[in-house]
Design a protein around this motif. Sequence first.
Motif, mmCIF file in Angstrom:
data_model
loop_
_atom_site.group_PDB
_atom_site.id
_atom_site.type_symbol
_atom_site.label_atom_id
_atom_site.label_comp_id
_atom_site.label_asym_id
_atom_site.label_seq_id
_atom_site.Cartn_x
_atom_site.Cartn_y
_atom_site.Cartn_z
ATOM 1 N N TYR A 55 29.824 60.793 -59.930
ATOM 2 C CA TYR A 55 30.389 59.693 -60.133
ATOM 3 C C TYR A 55 31.247 59.522 -61.479
ATOM 4 N N GLY A 57 34.045 61.952 -61.417
ATOM 5 C CA GLY A 57 35.381 61.096 -60.778
ATOM 6 C C GLY A 57 35.974 60.211 -61.706
ATOM 7 N N ILE A 58 35.270 59.455 -62.350
ATOM 8 C CA ILE A 58 35.858 58.595 -63.523
ATOM 9 C C ILE A 58 36.869 59.325 -64.191
ATOM 10 N N SER A 91 31.507 51.477 -65.939
ATOM 11 C CA SER A 91 31.703 51.810 -64.362
ATOM 12 C C SER A 91 30.511 52.502 -63.856
ATOM 13 N N LYS A 112 38.198 62.199 -64.027
ATOM 14 C CA LYS A 112 39.326 62.627 -63.357
ATOM 15 C C LYS A 112 40.407 61.848 -62.955
ATOM 16 N N ASN A 113 39.813 60.726 -62.476
ATOM 17 C CA ASN A 113 40.735 59.579 -62.398
ATOM 18 C C ASN A 113 41.715 59.102 -63.562
ATOM 19 N N LYS A 114 40.866 59.188 -64.828
ATOM 20 C CA LYS A 114 41.526 58.951 -65.887
ATOM 21 C C LYS A 114 42.453 59.866 -66.636
#
Length: 153
Positions: free
Chosen positions: A34, A37-38, A78, A40-42
């Motif tokens: 998780y 993913g944070i 998050s 990567k999304n940033k």
Amino acid sequence: MAGTFSQIYIQVVFAVRSRNSLIHSTWEEELYKYISGICKNKGQKLLAINGMPDHIHILIGLKPSSCLSDLVREIKKSSNDFINEKRFTTSKFQWQEGYGAFSHSHSALDNIISYINNQKEHHQKHTFKEEYISFLKKFEIAFKDEYLFEWIS
């Protein structure tokens, strides 16, 4: 047009509130995915993540346009919500305020990644407090004990 080129590697360390040992081996991998993913999304590159039941280490290849404090705040907020929504713990989960951030050279990456990947073995010999204070001293970061994490004696 000229571009921006950089190599910024930051190891981030933060702890569970009150240093409670709440990160359980049955769900830590899901937590790490998780958080990956944070990052990567940033738009950041996560190079390594691992920890212990009471703290976590993350090695990030940071983009120069990113603000580290904003990224860490988002990771903590998050992932905190994620843990509570999944009900991984019987009590409310919360990260402790603050974090450590330590910069590394490209030539040190293999050693740092190995160090992070081997957290369980490392902490058979050293406590989190010993580890954290040694980072602060090694990186010559001035600190006062009253502003460090809450330690379990």
